[in-house]
Design a protein around this motif. Structure first.
Motif, short mmCIF file in Angstrom:
data_model
loop_
_atom_site.label_atom_id
_atom_site.label_comp_id
_atom_site.label_asym_id
_atom_site.label_seq_id
_atom_site.Cartn_x
_atom_site.Cartn_y
_atom_site.Cartn_z
N SER A 18 51.20 36.51 35.75
CA SER A 18 51.27 37.98 37.24
C SER A 18 49.73 38.19 37.86
O SER A 18 49.38 38.78 38.45
CB SER A 18 51.07 39.42 35.77
OG SER A 18 49.72 39.47 35.38
N GLY A 19 48.62 37.05 37.42
CA GLY A 19 47.27 36.67 37.99
C GLY A 19 46.30 36.74 36.90
O GLY A 19 45.39 37.04 37.56
N LYS A 20 46.34 37.11 36.01
CA LYS A 20 45.48 37.57 35.57
C LYS A 20 43.85 36.53 35.62
O LYS A 20 43.12 37.03 35.32
CB LYS A 20 45.93 38.22 33.64
CG LYS A 20 46.28 38.73 33.75
CD LYS A 20 47.15 39.20 32.18
CE LYS A 20 47.71 37.67 31.50
NZ LYS A 20 48.45 37.64 31.58
N VAL A 116 43.37 47.35 32.93
CA VAL A 116 44.15 46.91 34.50
C VAL A 116 45.34 46.21 34.41
O VAL A 116 45.47 44.88 33.78
CB VAL A 116 43.34 46.15 35.60
CG1 VAL A 116 43.97 46.16 36.62
CG2 VAL A 116 41.36 47.16 35.88
N CYS A 117 46.58 46.81 35.01
CA CYS A 117 47.63 45.88 34.61
C CYS A 117 48.08 45.65 35.97
O CYS A 117 48.00 46.22 36.64
CB CYS A 117 48.92 46.69 33.60
SG CYS A 117 50.64 46.07 33.65
N LEU A 118 48.26 43.75 35.96
CA LEU A 118 48.65 44.05 36.97
C LEU A 118 50.27 43.51 36.74
O LEU A 118 51.11 42.71 35.73
CB LEU A 118 48.47 42.57 37.57
CG LEU A 118 47.17 41.83 37.01
CD1 LEU A 118 46.29 40.24 37.46
CD2 LEU A 118 45.86 43.56 38.15
N THR A 119 51.14 43.78 37.72
CA THR A 119 52.91 44.44 38.21
C THR A 119 53.38 43.12 39.06
O THR A 119 52.27 42.81 39.54
CB THR A 119 52.74 45.66 37.69
OG1 THR A 119 52.54 46.37 38.64
CG2 THR A 119 52.18 46.10 37.04
N MET A 162 46.99 50.18 36.84
CA MET A 162 48.47 49.80 37.32
C MET A 162 48.47 49.32 38.51
O MET A 162 48.25 50.33 39.81
CB MET A 162 49.87 50.48 37.05
CG MET A 162 50.20 51.16 36.23
SD MET A 162 50.21 50.07 34.80
CE MET A 162 51.47 49.70 34.53
N VAL A 163 47.98 48.10 38.66
CA VAL A 163 47.90 47.51 40.11
C VAL A 163 48.84 46.34 40.85
O VAL A 163 49.45 45.91 40.26
CB VAL A 163 46.68 46.61 40.13
CG1 VAL A 163 46.07 45.80 41.31
CG2 VAL A 163 45.17 47.57 40.23
N ASP A 164 49.46 46.17 41.43
CA ASP A 164 50.87 45.38 41.99
C ASP A 164 50.29 44.31 42.05
O ASP A 164 49.18 44.25 43.51
CB ASP A 164 51.23 46.64 43.23
CG ASP A 164 52.18 45.11 44.19
OD1 ASP A 164 52.62 44.38 43.73
OD2 ASP A 164 52.75 45.71 44.97
N ALA A 165 50.39 42.65 41.41
CA ALA A 165 49.90 41.46 41.96
C ALA A 165 50.88 41.02 43.15
O ALA A 165 50.01 40.02 42.91
CB ALA A 165 50.05 41.45 40.61
N THR A 166 51.08 41.47 43.42
CA THR A 166 51.54 41.15 45.49
C THR A 166 50.68 41.38 45.93
O THR A 166 51.37 39.53 46.51
CB THR A 166 53.77 41.43 45.25
OG1 THR A 166 53.17 42.43 45.19
CG2 THR A 166 53.94 41.41 44.11
N VAL A 173 41.27 43.02 43.72
CA VAL A 173 40.34 43.07 42.77
C VAL A 173 39.47 44.05 44.25
O VAL A 173 38.52 44.66 43.05
CB VAL A 173 39.06 41.83 43.04
CG1 VAL A 173 37.61 41.94 43.16
CG2 VAL A 173 40.30 40.47 42.24
N TYR A 174 39.58 44.02 45.04
CA TYR A 174 39.26 45.59 45.91
C TYR A 174 40.18 47.16 45.10
O TYR A 174 38.99 47.47 44.97
CB TYR A 174 39.47 45.70 47.45
CG TYR A 174 38.74 46.33 47.54
CD1 TYR A 174 37.72 46.84 48.46
CD2 TYR A 174 40.22 47.71 48.53
CE1 TYR A 174 37.42 47.63 49.26
CE2 TYR A 174 39.82 49.04 49.53
CZ TYR A 174 38.47 48.74 49.61
OH TYR A 174 37.74 49.78 50.04
N ILE A 175 40.99 46.49 45.48
CA ILE A 175 41.64 48.17 44.47
C ILE A 175 41.80 48.16 43.16
O ILE A 175 41.21 49.29 42.76
CB ILE A 175 43.03 47.69 44.45
CG1 ILE A 175 43.84 47.55 45.69
CG2 ILE A 175 43.69 49.14 43.53
CD1 ILE A 175 45.20 47.57 45.89
#
Length: 188
Positions: A18-20, A116-119, A162-166, A173-175
Motif C-alpha cells: 500500500s506504500g507504508k 493512517v490507513c493507506l488504501t 483513510m487516505v487513497d494511496a494511488t 503525505v500532504y493529506i
C-alpha cells in the motif's frame, strides 16, 4: 506511568504494497522526526514463513507487535514524535500499539497513537507487490495479499484516517499532515 511530555506516534498502516514505507519515511522527513520500520522488528522466522507464502498467525504477530509497542512507547515517553509503519490490519493489533501511550485506556481512541490507513484497489496493490517480489525487494510474495485483505478491518469509531494511496507519495503525505493538524494532534 503517565508522562508530562507529549510525544506522538503516527502509524502508517495497510496491507503489504500500500506504500507504508515510502509514505512513512517521507512523512518522518517532513516532520523532522524519528521513523520505525515494522519489517525491521520481524524475527527472521516470520520473514521466512511469509517468504514461503505462509500467512502469520496471531502467535507469530504478538512478539512482533509487542516489540513495536515498546519501541514506540520509548519515543512517546521521551516526548518525541515518531512515524512508524505497521500493517495493523485488525483492531486488536492497533490496540497493542495504542498501548504505547502510557495514558491509553481501552476504547479511548483519542490517544497519542494516531493511525493512517493507506488504501488502493486490490489490482493496484497486487501489481505493486508482484513488482517488488520480482525485483527481490521484499520478502512478502503476492500470494499472501489476499490473506491480508481478508484480515483488514477498520471501524469508523476508531478515528483511523483513510487516505487513497494511488496519489503521489508527496500528495499522500500532504493529506496526512493536513488531517493530523485538522485533528489537532500535537506534532513537534
Amino acid at each position: 506511568m503517565a508522562s508530562d511530555r507529549k510525544g506522538l506516534a503516527i502509524v502508517i498502516m495497510g496491507v503489504s504494497g500500500s506504500g507504508k514505507s515510502t509514505v512513512a519515511a517521507l512523512l518522518a522527513k517532513n516532520l523532522g522526526c524519528g521513523f520505525l520500520e515494522a519489517d525491521d522488528f520481524h524475527p527472521q522466522s516470520n520473514k521466512e514463513k511469509m517468504g514461503k507464502g505462509i500467512p502469520l498467525t496471531d502467535e507469530d504477530r504478538t512478539p512482533w507487535l509487542e516489540s513495536l509497542k515498546n519501541a514506540t512507547r520509548e519515543k512517546i515517553l521521551n516526548g518525541e514524535t515518531v512515524v512508524l509503519t505497521c500493517s495493523a490490519l485488525q483492531k486488536r493489533y492497533r490496540d497493542v500499539l495504542r498501548a504505547s501511550d502510557p495514558d491509553y485506556e481501552a476504547g479511548n481512541y483519542d490517544c497519542r497513537v494516531k493511525f493512517v490507513c493507506l488504501t488502493a484497489s486490490k489490482e493496484v496493490i497486487f501489481a505493486r507487490v508482484e513488482r517488488r517480489a520480482k525485483e527481490g525487494k521484499h520478502f512478502m510474495p503476492p500470494e499472501l495479499l489476499q490473506s491480508q485483505l481478508d484480515l483488514l478491518q477498520v471501524d469508523k469509531s476508531e478515528r483511523v484516517i483513510m487516505v487513497d494511496a494511488t496519489d503521489s507519495p508527496d500528495s499522500v503525505v500532504y493529506i496526512i499532515q493536513a488531517q493530523i493538524i485538522q485533528n489537532k494532534a500535537e506534532v513537534n
